[in-house]
Motif scaffolding. Structure first.
Motif, PDB file in Angstrom:
ATOM      1  N   GLY A  51       0.812  -1.206   0.000  1.00 28.20           N
ATOM      2  CA  GLY A  51       0.000   0.000   0.000  1.00 28.20           C
ATOM      3  C   GLY A  51       0.843   1.253   0.000  1.00 28.20           C
ATOM      4  N   GLU A  52       0.221   2.322   0.445  1.00 32.75           N
ATOM      5  CA  GLU A  52       0.860   3.629   0.370  1.00 32.75           C
ATOM      6  C   GLU A  52       1.405   4.067   1.726  1.00 32.75           C
ATOM      7  N   ALA A  53       2.324   3.292   2.256  1.00 32.39           N
ATOM      8  CA  ALA A  53       2.953   3.614   3.533  1.00 32.39           C
ATOM      9  C   ALA A  53       3.853   4.835   3.370  1.00 32.39           C
ATOM     10  N   ALA A  54       4.061   5.532   4.457  1.00 35.14           N
ATOM     11  CA  ALA A  54       4.955   6.688   4.449  1.00 35.14           C
ATOM     12  C   ALA A  54       6.392   6.208   4.591  1.00 35.14           C
ATOM     13  N   ASP A  56      10.745   6.857   2.863  1.00 32.90           N
ATOM     14  CA  ASP A  56      11.542   7.026   1.654  1.00 32.90           C
ATOM     15  C   ASP A  56      12.465   5.860   1.382  1.00 32.90           C
ATOM     16  N   THR A  60       9.461   0.758   0.674  1.00 29.30           N
ATOM     17  CA  THR A  60       8.248   1.557   0.869  1.00 29.30           C
ATOM     18  C   THR A  60       7.882   2.317  -0.395  1.00 29.30           C
ATOM     19  N   VAL A  61       8.871   2.899  -1.058  1.00 26.03           N
ATOM     20  CA  VAL A  61       8.611   3.646  -2.291  1.00 26.03           C
ATOM     21  C   VAL A  61       8.092   2.699  -3.374  1.00 26.03           C
ATOM     22  N   ARG A  64       4.523   1.962  -2.740  1.00 30.35           N
ATOM     23  CA  ARG A  64       3.663   3.085  -3.117  1.00 30.35           C
ATOM     24  C   ARG A  64       3.467   3.149  -4.633  1.00 30.35           C
ATOM     25  N   ALA A  67       0.980   0.469  -5.543  1.00 30.05           N
ATOM     26  CA  ALA A  67      -0.379   0.813  -5.111  1.00 30.05           C
ATOM     27  C   ALA A  67      -0.992   1.866  -6.030  1.00 30.05           C
ATOM     28  N   LYS A  68      -0.212   2.863  -6.391  1.00 32.91           N
ATOM     29  CA  LYS A  68      -0.736   3.918  -7.266  1.00 32.91           C
ATOM     30  C   LYS A  68      -1.025   3.371  -8.661  1.00 32.91           C
ATOM     31  N   GLY A  77       2.522   7.250  -9.651  1.00 30.23           N
ATOM     32  CA  GLY A  77       3.495   6.163  -9.630  1.00 30.23           C
ATOM     33  C   GLY A  77       4.840   6.600 -10.170  1.00 30.23           C
ATOM     34  N   ASP A  80       6.680   8.829  -7.633  1.00 31.94           N
ATOM     35  CA  ASP A  80       7.354   8.048  -6.592  1.00 31.94           C
ATOM     36  C   ASP A  80       8.543   7.284  -7.164  1.00 31.94           C
TER      37      ASP A  80
END
Length: 123
Positions: A51-54, A56, A60-61, A64, A67-68, A77, A80
């Motif tokens: 998913g879209e976790a916070a 960098d 994680t990126v 994201r 997910a996008k 997407g 990111d």
């Protein structure tokens, strides 16, 4: 041949994600004993966020971006993707080139559609 759909780009990125993760720069050899042990353990087992976790960090990126892309947000997407470190982006350069071409085509199509609608309505 044409441009790939956003769905096809999402599938290709998901297939590319494990290689992108492996291309991520490794942790520095310095640090406390606990930091080095943690880094060593992380190199054995890779846990990817979903998913879209916070954050960098590369996993994680990548999560994201995936997910996008799954929800059709190609521009998000790509934004990111551009935050990834150079060695990782280099590995995904062919994917990014096609994704940027698709995004540019969609932008042009939206502009032309708006102009055509304006011309038909007399405005």
């Amino acid at each position: 041949r044409g441009l790939p759909t956003t769905g096809a780009l999402a599938q290709r990125f998901s297939a590319l994600a494990p290689a992108l993760m492996r291309a991520a720069p490794g942790p520095a050899a310095e640090g406390t004993l606990l930091e080095r042990l943690t880094a060593s353990a992380q190199s054995l087992v890779r846990i990817r966020p979903v998913g879209e976790a916070a954050g960098d960090d590369v996993p994680t990126v990548i999560a994201r971006v995936e997910a996008k892309l799954r929800r059709g947000d190609l521009a998000g997407g790509l934004a990111d993707f551009d935050r990834l470190p150079e060695p990782v982006r280099a590995l995904g350069a062919d994917w990014a080139t096609e994704a940027r071409a698709r995004a540019a085509a969609e932008t042009t199509l939206r502009r032309l559609s708006a102009e055509a609608a304006g011309a038909l309505s007399g405005g």
